[in-house]
Each structure stands twice: as C-alpha cells, then as structure tokens.
Design a protein around this motif. Structure first.
Motif, short mmCIF file in Angstrom:
data_model
loop_
_atom_site.label_atom_id
_atom_site.label_comp_id
_atom_site.label_asym_id
_atom_site.label_seq_id
_atom_site.Cartn_x
_atom_site.Cartn_y
_atom_site.Cartn_z
N VAL A 119 0.83 -1.20 0.00
CA VAL A 119 0.00 0.00 0.00
C VAL A 119 0.87 1.25 0.00
CG1 VAL A 119 -0.32 0.10 2.51
CG2 VAL A 119 -2.04 1.10 1.02
N SER A 120 2.03 1.20 0.64
CA SER A 120 2.94 2.35 0.59
C SER A 120 3.55 2.48 -0.80
CB SER A 120 4.03 2.23 1.65
OG SER A 120 4.91 1.14 1.41
N ARG A 121 3.88 1.34 -1.42
CA ARG A 121 4.45 1.39 -2.77
C ARG A 121 3.43 1.93 -3.77
NH1 ARG A 121 4.23 -3.39 -3.78
NH2 ARG A 121 2.65 -3.30 -5.41
N LYS A 122 2.18 1.47 -3.65
CA LYS A 122 1.14 1.96 -4.55
C LYS A 122 0.83 3.43 -4.30
CE LYS A 122 -1.05 -2.39 -5.85
NZ LYS A 122 -0.76 -2.22 -7.30
N SER A 123 1.05 3.89 -3.08
CA SER A 123 0.86 5.31 -2.77
C SER A 123 1.88 6.18 -3.50
CB SER A 123 0.96 5.52 -1.25
OG SER A 123 0.88 6.89 -0.93
N VAL A 124 3.13 5.69 -3.61
CA VAL A 124 4.18 6.51 -4.22
C VAL A 124 4.33 6.27 -5.72
CG1 VAL A 124 5.45 6.49 -2.04
CG2 VAL A 124 6.11 4.89 -3.84
N LEU A 125 3.76 5.16 -6.24
CA LEU A 125 3.95 4.82 -7.65
C LEU A 125 3.59 5.97 -8.60
CD1 LEU A 125 3.16 1.47 -9.39
CD2 LEU A 125 2.33 3.58 -10.38
N PRO A 126 2.41 6.60 -8.46
CA PRO A 126 2.10 7.69 -9.39
C PRO A 126 3.05 8.88 -9.26
CG PRO A 126 0.42 7.52 -7.68
CD PRO A 126 1.28 6.31 -7.57
N VAL A 127 3.60 9.08 -8.06
CA VAL A 127 4.56 10.17 -7.87
C VAL A 127 5.82 9.92 -8.69
CG1 VAL A 127 6.00 11.40 -6.19
CG2 VAL A 127 3.66 10.70 -5.58
N PHE A 128 6.33 8.69 -8.62
CA PHE A 128 7.55 8.36 -9.37
C PHE A 128 7.30 8.38 -10.87
CE2 PHE A 128 8.93 7.07 -5.21
CZ PHE A 128 10.29 7.34 -5.23
N GLU A 129 6.12 7.97 -11.29
CA GLU A 129 5.83 7.99 -12.72
C GLU A 129 5.63 9.42 -13.22
OE1 GLU A 129 4.00 3.53 -13.43
OE2 GLU A 129 2.60 5.22 -13.28
N GLN A 130 4.92 10.25 -12.46
CA GLN A 130 4.66 11.62 -12.89
C GLN A 130 5.91 12.49 -12.86
OE1 GLN A 130 1.49 12.77 -10.23
NE2 GLN A 130 0.09 11.22 -11.07
N VAL A 185 -3.44 -4.73 0.53
CA VAL A 185 -3.35 -5.24 -0.84
C VAL A 185 -2.42 -6.44 -0.97
CG1 VAL A 185 -1.56 -3.55 -1.50
CG2 VAL A 185 -3.00 -4.61 -3.26
N TYR A 186 -1.25 -6.45 -0.32
CA TYR A 186 -0.32 -7.57 -0.52
C TYR A 186 -0.92 -8.90 -0.08
CZ TYR A 186 3.38 -10.84 0.76
OH TYR A 186 4.12 -11.98 0.94
N PRO A 187 -1.41 -9.03 1.15
CA PRO A 187 -1.99 -10.33 1.52
C PRO A 187 -3.23 -10.69 0.70
CG PRO A 187 -1.42 -9.06 3.48
CD PRO A 187 -1.33 -8.13 2.31
#
Length: 441
Positions: A119-130, A185-187
């Motif tokens: 959930v932390s990775r998915k939180s930052v994913l759009p930041v890294f892509e944008q 999300v992971y489990p």
C-alpha cells in the motif's frame, strides 16, 4: 558467471538480459529527465522509522546508510560523494506519497530506496511515474504490477509464495490451508493468487480458510483457536502467513500459548525474518517455516562480510540481517553499476541501463535485472531455530525469473512486462498483441 550458474534463468530470459546489457540508449518519454546538480549525489531513503512498520523498516534505513558510507569510502560515484536524504513516512500510507514528492522535487534525489508494504508502494507509484523518478523496492510483494519507474528487488509470488505452497504440498503433504494475512493489498492479492493456485491443484474450497486482521492486531486468541479447530479434522493443515509488521509478535506468542507446534500445524511466513524473531521467544516456534530468498544463516564469504559490516556499522553485536536487507544491497549495487554504465545519474539513461545488470547476491549466486524490472532470485525455505535463526530445508537449484503478472488469474494470465525497446511496456498482452498502457491490479 562463476559460483553457481543462473540455473533458473531461461534461455529467452538470459538472451533478454544480454540484450539489456547492450541497451544503453534512453527510452523515449515525454517527461523531462532530471539532471543531477553539482556537488553530492543525493539518494533518498524512504522507510518508516515509527509506527507499526518501524520494526521491519528501520533496519533497511540502517543498511542503506551503511552502503552509502561504503560507496563513499571507495571514492563515491562519478567522482562525487553520495548524500543520504532520510525521511520518516511513519507507517502512514498517504504520507509516503508526500515524502516521495519531497525527495524528488525538493531534494532532487537521483534514486530512492524505500517502502515495505504494497500500500505504501502503490501510494508513491504515481509520484515516481509523474515526476520521472527511480524507486528501488526491496520487499517481496503480490505482483500484478510492472512500472517503468520501479525496480522490484524483492520476490514476486512465483519467487516465494508459490514455491512455499509447493513445498508444503509435496514434502509436508498438507491438505488443508489457512491463508492468514494483514488486511491490505499484498496479503489479499497474494491469497487470491494462492487460492486460485490451490484450486488448480485440486484443493476444495472447503479446505481453504482465509482470514484478515488489521495492522498492529494483538488479540489473537480467538483466531488461533479457529485455526486450531480447522486443523483438527485429521488432515494435515498448514498456515500460510502474510501477516505484516509488529502483529507477528503476539500472533506467534499465541501459537505458543495454545500449544500449536510445527509438527501439528506448521506456519510458513512470507513477512517474518530474523528481525521480527529478535523480539520474541522462539523456542515454542522451532520448526515453523519462512520462505525467503536469503537467510542470515547462509554460509557464504560475501554474506559473512555483510553481517560483520552491519554489526560494526550499527555498533550492535546482536544486530541481525534479513532478506529485504539483501534485496536493498543488490538494488543499491545494481544502481551504482547502471550509473557508472550510463556515466550519468540522468533518470532516463539509468532506467535504460539497468536491464541486464548483474550483481552478486549474498547466497553464493548472482542476480540479473530483467527487462520486466525484477531480478532473478533463488528460493529458500527455512525452519525457525531456538536462536532466532533459520535452518535452510529447501533451496531451488538455481535462480528463478520473476513473473510479475500471475498466470493463475484470468485478468493477468496473458500479460508480460518488458521495458526494453521496441516493446517498452509493463503489461503487454501476448494474445491480443498490444500494450494495455498504465495498468496494475
């Protein structure tokens, strides 16, 4: 390649890795690449140092600081010293995104190493892509994702969860399954994959029990009683645990309180390593299992040196190492090699240089960074010992190539990721012959 060969690396994947080694050119993008400013090269460290995930993530901050210090002692990178920029998102998932934006936009970090939960990775994913940044993610995860801007150095499900279930099914002869996880999300995604996999192997729905609990859950008496009852049918039962963070401590204590031994109902955990076991009495847990790609107990000269270095750096002779630390170690060394290969910290150039990079792991083998931005890994299963370490009872003969998209789920069975030109796609549908664009499950 020396030592053990990449035994699990298919010929096609090996060829792709070789192609990746030659592909130094940039990948076309409409986003502006960020040049590193003069002076130090800043490296972001994005791990929770407080809150429920601090027990797991704080050591990753320490290992990153150690690796940066070592690199600086060896002359730095491209003639510059590395500077760690450490932030604390405090186990607060929206705060991860804010801190990631700070590291990229304000601190101008050339790369960021961080996150634990999906959930932390998915939180930052759009930041890294944008913002066109680079994130190295060092923890096992559920797959169903393949981003151009993220490099996944932890295990995909076929590098941890599926082999663990195969081991329990084929060696321990487990017939009934408890899928117990933290509610995020992971489990949930991992258990969705495992449920489909178990049913494909002929396991009945009535022989699968699924349970989720919140982060930081502590009142395990009732749930452990349910597990004990589910396992009393006379058929061999096991718990597959995706419980995360400090909730593991009371969970394992309650197993001991209710007298559940590994010989009765073995538990195989995907998020419990040496660091988590350091906080509990492991004697009642002897024989329970964990599936990882590294254990501190592995006998290898590189691992011996890594352990000694970490104890010295933390000034703690009792400090332990674990799988995500090894994943951070591999990811950092791959990033350094890619920057040297590209001769710049420019984001697009480094992203293009990373596929095909090969670096030693700590188990006597090598990791190759594949075109799908995942690395090859051995799979190890270990039994908990009384001293908090693991005795390895199973290991794949070579390294395994990650499958970020599960072949057991209908929505992803036809997808692959390949970020090398001309495909340059994280979710290419091989049946329809087209890239599905930005999509993750």
């Amino acid at each position: 390649m020396g030592r053990r060969s990449l035994g699990g690396l298919s010929l096609a994947a090996a060829a792709a890795a070789t192609i990746g080694t030659a592909a130094v050119g940039t990948i076309a993008t409409t986003r502006p690449a960020r040049a590193q400013s003069a002076g130090t090269i800043k490296v972001g460290v994005l791990h929770s140092l407080s809150g429920t995930m601090a027990i797991s993530e704080t050591p990753l901050k320490e290992v990153m600081l150690m690796l940066i210090q070592q690199q600086n002692a060896n002359g730095g990178l491209l003639g510059q010293q590395l500077e760690a920029v450490v932030v604390d998102p405090a186990s607060n998932w929206p705060l991860f995104a804010e801190k990631a934006k700070q590291l990229l936009s304000v601190d101008k970090c050339a790369a960021v190493f961080g996150c634990w939960t999906s959930v932390s990775r998915k939180s930052v994913l759009p930041v890294f892509e944008q913002l066109n940044g680079i994130l190295f993610y060092p923890v096992q995860y559920e797959g169903q994702e393949c981003s151009r801007n993220i490099f996944y150095t932890g295990a995909a499900p076929n590098q941890q969860a599926i082999p663990a279930v195969d081991y329990l099914m084929n060696t321990v002869h487990v017939k009934r399954w408890v899928l117990a996880g933290t509610d995020y999300v992971y489990p949930r995604t991992t258990n969705k994959i495992l449920e489909a996999y178990l049913k494909s192997k002929g396991v009945a729905a009535s022989d699968i029990m699924i349970n989720y609990t919140p982060f930081g859950y502590s009142d395990w008496q009732g749930i452990v009683s349910q597990i004990k009852s589910f396992g009393s049918s006379g058929q061999k039962t096991a718990v597959v645990s995706t419980i995360n963070g400090d909730a593991n401590v009371p969970f394992y204590k309650e197993l001991g309180n209710q007298g559940i031994k590994a010989t009765d109902i073995p538990v195989v955990a995907f998020s419990v390593g040496e660091q988590e076991l350091a906080g509990i009495d492991t004697k009642p847990l002897i024989g329970h299992l964990a599936a990882w790609n590294y254990f501190e107990s592995v006998q290898d000269p590189a691992n011996t040196q890594f352990i000694a270095d970490f104890k010295k750096f933390t000034n703690n002779p009792k400090a332990v190492t674990n799988d995500p630390m090894e994943a951070a170690y591999i990811g950092f060394n791959m990033w350094v090699k890619a920057v040297e290969k590209a001769n710049t910290t420019d984001t697009d150039a480094v992203i293009a240089a990373l596929p095909g990079i090969v670096a030693p792991n700590l188990t006597g083998d090598y990791a190759a960074l594949m075109p799908n931005h995942h690395i090859t890994k051995p799979v190890l299963i270990g039994e908990i010992q009384g001293n908090g370490q693991f005795n390895v009872v199973f290991e794949t003969p070579g390294t395994v190539v990650a499958q970020p998209w599960s072949p057991y789920l209908p929505e992803s069975k036809d997808l692959i990721g390949d970020w090398l030109p001309p495909m340059s796609c994280g979710n290419y549908d091989v049946v329809r012959g087209k890239c599905l664009g930005t999509k993750s499950a």
